[in-house]
Design a protein around this motif. Structure first.
Motif, PDB file in Angstrom:
ATOM      1  N   MET A  64       0.881  -1.183   0.056  1.00  0.00           N
ATOM      2  CA  MET A  64      -0.080   0.037  -0.206  1.00  0.00           C
ATOM      3  C   MET A  64       0.719   1.276   0.195  1.00  0.00           C
ATOM      4  O   MET A  64       0.579   2.238  -0.514  1.00  0.00           O
ATOM      5  N   PHE A  65       1.964   1.249   0.672  1.00  0.00           N
ATOM      6  CA  PHE A  65       2.903   2.320   0.680  1.00  0.00           C
ATOM      7  C   PHE A  65       3.358   2.488  -0.626  1.00  0.00           C
ATOM      8  O   PHE A  65       3.585   3.693  -1.235  1.00  0.00           O
ATOM      9  N   GLY A  66       3.723   1.310  -1.346  1.00  0.00           N
ATOM     10  CA  GLY A  66       4.428   1.515  -2.678  1.00  0.00           C
ATOM     11  C   GLY A  66       3.471   2.121  -3.673  1.00  0.00           C
ATOM     12  O   GLY A  66       3.487   2.893  -4.844  1.00  0.00           O
ATOM     13  N   LEU A  67       1.965   1.658  -3.479  1.00  0.00           N
ATOM     14  CA  LEU A  67       1.054   2.323  -4.374  1.00  0.00           C
ATOM     15  C   LEU A  67       0.804   3.607  -4.175  1.00  0.00           C
ATOM     16  O   LEU A  67       0.806   4.611  -5.109  1.00  0.00           O
ATOM     17  N   GLY A  68       1.036   3.943  -2.709  1.00  0.00           N
ATOM     18  CA  GLY A  68       0.803   5.449  -2.454  1.00  0.00           C
ATOM     19  C   GLY A  68       2.024   6.401  -3.080  1.00  0.00           C
ATOM     20  O   GLY A  68       1.721   7.495  -3.645  1.00  0.00           O
ATOM     21  N   VAL A  69       3.068   5.590  -3.055  1.00  0.00           N
ATOM     22  CA  VAL A  69       4.430   6.627  -3.741  1.00  0.00           C
ATOM     23  C   VAL A  69       4.011   6.904  -5.258  1.00  0.00           C
ATOM     24  O   VAL A  69       4.231   7.814  -5.539  1.00  0.00           O
ATOM     25  N   ALA A  70       3.604   5.643  -5.870  1.00  0.00           N
ATOM     26  CA  ALA A  70       3.264   5.702  -7.002  1.00  0.00           C
ATOM     27  C   ALA A  70       2.052   6.998  -7.514  1.00  0.00           C
ATOM     28  O   ALA A  70       2.442   7.733  -8.493  1.00  0.00           O
ATOM     29  N   LEU A  71       1.218   6.873  -6.770  1.00  0.00           N
ATOM     30  CA  LEU A  71       0.150   8.004  -6.651  1.00  0.00           C
ATOM     31  C   LEU A  71       0.669   9.350  -6.587  1.00  0.00           C
ATOM     32  O   LEU A  71       0.343  10.373  -7.168  1.00  0.00           O
ATOM     33  N   VAL A  72       1.612   9.537  -5.578  1.00  0.00           N
ATOM     34  CA  VAL A  72       2.211  10.857  -5.293  1.00  0.00           C
ATOM     35  C   VAL A  72       2.907  11.248  -6.508  1.00  0.00           C
ATOM     36  O   VAL A  72       2.913  12.420  -6.813  1.00  0.00           O
ATOM     37  N   MET A  73       3.691  10.190  -7.261  1.00  0.00           N
ATOM     38  CA  MET A  73       4.461  10.910  -8.288  1.00  0.00           C
ATOM     39  C   MET A  73       3.302  11.020  -9.356  1.00  0.00           C
ATOM     40  O   MET A  73       4.055  12.123 -10.024  1.00  0.00           O
ATOM     41  N   VAL A  74       2.479  10.464  -9.666  1.00  0.00           N
ATOM     42  CA  VAL A  74       1.506  11.031 -10.701  1.00  0.00           C
ATOM     43  C   VAL A  74       1.040  12.280 -10.496  1.00  0.00           C
ATOM     44  O   VAL A  74       0.931  13.095 -11.314  1.00  0.00           O
ATOM     45  N   VAL A  75       0.596  12.645  -9.293  1.00  0.00           N
ATOM     46  CA  VAL A  75       0.028  13.747  -8.721  1.00  0.00           C
ATOM     47  C   VAL A  75       0.901  14.996  -9.119  1.00  0.00           C
ATOM     48  O   VAL A  75       0.869  16.128  -9.699  1.00  0.00           O
ATOM     49  N   ASP A  78       1.611  15.515 -12.686  1.00  0.00           N
ATOM     50  CA  ASP A  78       0.396  16.346 -13.541  1.00  0.00           C
ATOM     51  C   ASP A  78       0.422  17.720 -12.935  1.00  0.00           C
ATOM     52  O   ASP A  78       0.360  18.611 -13.636  1.00  0.00           O
ATOM     53  N   ALA A  79       0.890  18.038 -11.740  1.00  0.00           N
ATOM     54  CA  ALA A  79       0.803  19.397 -11.206  1.00  0.00           C
ATOM     55  C   ALA A  79       1.791  20.326 -11.696  1.00  0.00           C
ATOM     56  O   ALA A  79       1.606  21.162 -12.211  1.00  0.00           O
ATOM     57  N   THR A  80       3.104  19.642 -11.839  1.00  0.00           N
ATOM     58  CA  THR A  80       4.126  20.379 -12.595  1.00  0.00           C
ATOM     59  C   THR A  80       4.262  20.509 -13.975  1.00  0.00           C
ATOM     60  O   THR A  80       5.124  21.036 -14.665  1.00  0.00           O
ATOM     61  N   GLY A  81       3.583  19.376 -14.566  1.00  0.00           N
ATOM     62  CA  GLY A  81       3.717  19.119 -15.819  1.00  0.00           C
ATOM     63  C   GLY A  81       2.456  19.820 -16.629  1.00  0.00           C
ATOM     64  O   GLY A  81       2.286  20.990 -17.008  1.00  0.00           O
ATOM     65  N   LEU A  82       1.610  18.616 -16.804  1.00  0.00           N
ATOM     66  CA  LEU A  82       0.286  19.066 -17.697  1.00  0.00           C
ATOM     67  C   LEU A  82      -0.442  20.328 -17.257  1.00  0.00           C
ATOM     68  O   LEU A  82      -0.803  21.096 -17.839  1.00  0.00           O
ATOM     69  N   LYS A 103     -12.629  35.283 -18.730  1.00  0.00           N
ATOM     70  CA  LYS A 103     -11.104  34.968 -18.860  1.00  0.00           C
ATOM     71  C   LYS A 103     -10.853  33.550 -18.188  1.00  0.00           C
ATOM     72  O   LYS A 103     -11.643  33.115 -17.347  1.00  0.00           O
ATOM     73  N   LEU A 104      -9.857  32.958 -18.756  1.00  0.00           N
ATOM     74  CA  LEU A 104      -9.748  31.431 -18.302  1.00  0.00           C
ATOM     75  C   LEU A 104      -8.654  31.628 -16.975  1.00  0.00           C
ATOM     76  O   LEU A 104      -7.907  32.273 -16.995  1.00  0.00           O
ATOM     77  N   ARG A 105      -9.004  30.940 -16.245  1.00  0.00           N
ATOM     78  CA  ARG A 105      -8.205  30.683 -15.198  1.00  0.00           C
ATOM     79  C   ARG A 105      -6.711  30.348 -15.273  1.00  0.00           C
ATOM     80  O   ARG A 105      -6.420  29.141 -16.130  1.00  0.00           O
ATOM     81  N   GLU A 106      -5.592  31.061 -14.882  1.00  0.00           N
ATOM     82  CA  GLU A 106      -4.519  31.039 -15.205  1.00  0.00           C
ATOM     83  C   GLU A 106      -3.686  30.087 -14.276  1.00  0.00           C
ATOM     84  O   GLU A 106      -2.429  29.286 -14.418  1.00  0.00           O
ATOM     85  N   ARG A 107      -3.905  30.035 -12.958  1.00  0.00           N
ATOM     86  CA  ARG A 107      -3.281  29.245 -11.857  1.00  0.00           C
ATOM     87  C   ARG A 107      -3.953  28.103 -11.716  1.00  0.00           C
ATOM     88  O   ARG A 107      -4.885  27.817 -11.049  1.00  0.00           O
ATOM     89  N   ILE A 108      -3.431  27.117 -12.462  1.00  0.00           N
ATOM     90  CA  ILE A 108      -3.974  25.783 -12.286  1.00  0.00           C
ATOM     91  C   ILE A 108      -2.797  24.851 -11.928  1.00  0.00           C
ATOM     92  O   ILE A 108      -3.154  23.902 -11.259  1.00  0.00           O
ATOM     93  N   GLY A 109      -1.648  25.051 -12.468  1.00  0.00           N
ATOM     94  CA  GLY A 109      -0.584  24.251 -12.020  1.00  0.00           C
ATOM     95  C   GLY A 109       0.108  24.502 -10.660  1.00  0.00           C
ATOM     96  O   GLY A 109      -0.091  25.449 -10.269  1.00  0.00           O
ATOM     97  N   HIS A 110       1.368  23.816 -10.508  1.00  0.00           N
ATOM     98  CA  HIS A 110       2.254  24.214  -9.335  1.00  0.00           C
ATOM     99  C   HIS A 110       3.660  24.366  -9.825  1.00  0.00           C
ATOM    100  O   HIS A 110       4.100  23.536 -10.816  1.00  0.00           O
ATOM    101  N   THR A 111       4.492  25.182  -9.209  1.00  0.00           N
ATOM    102  CA  THR A 111       5.813  25.322  -9.467  1.00  0.00           C
ATOM    103  C   THR A 111       6.287  24.310  -8.420  1.00  0.00           C
ATOM    104  O   THR A 111       5.691  23.642  -7.523  1.00  0.00           O
ATOM    105  N   LYS A 112       7.420  23.944  -8.556  1.00  0.00           N
ATOM    106  CA  LYS A 112       8.216  23.047  -7.817  1.00  0.00           C
ATOM    107  C   LYS A 112       8.281  23.483  -6.420  1.00  0.00           C
ATOM    108  O   LYS A 112       8.013  22.624  -5.512  1.00  0.00           O
TER     109      LYS A 112
END
Length: 132
Positions: A64-75, A78-82, A103-112
């Motif tokens: 379950m921890f391994g699966l959680g790490v995978a989910l953290v990586m996907v999030v 997604d946040a810093t990329g797409l 006006k479209l929302r411009e703050r969608i993603g995240h910085t590192k």
């Protein structure tokens, strides 16, 4: 039921902290900035809190921890990329359509830094929930 409650706690704390930071930085505009983007990353905080708590309670070798790490990586990806690129596109579209009232929302993603803030807050919350 325990693990189902934790994401809501993390979401509430990260969202409240994000609002307070925005209130300090942007004053009355803080209410308009509620949502995606900003410091800390809510999504990253939610999945990190839950994953870290699983590691502390079930063991860092558990599936379950391994699966959680995978989910953290996907999030994080997604946040810093797409989502970040979607925000940049929205900014360019708003420039092109400057005469439009919509006006479209411009703050969608995240910085590192915003994502790292979410990771650190998630680890702290996971630990605090674990010890209490």
């Amino acid at each position: 039921m325990y693990y189902c409650f934790v994401p809501f706690v993390a979401w509430f704390i990260a969202g409240t902290l994000k609002y307070l930071i925005n209130k300090f930085r942007f004053g009355e505009q803080a209410a308009q900035l509620i949502g995606n983007g900003g410091f800390p990353s809510n999504h990253t905080t939610i999945v990190t809190t839950t994953t870290w708590l699983i590691g502390l309670r079930e063991g860092f070798e558990s599936p379950m921890f391994g699966l959680g790490v995978a989910l953290v990586m996907v999030v994080i990806f997604d946040a810093t990329g797409l989502r970040r690129y979607v925000g940049q596109h929205a900014k360019n579209i708003n420039i092109i359509n400057s005469e439009s009232t919509i006006k479209l929302r411009e703050r969608i993603g995240h910085t590192k830094v915003e994502v790292i803030g979410g990771i650190l807050l998630g680890m702290l919350l996971g630990y605090l929930i674990y010890i209490f």
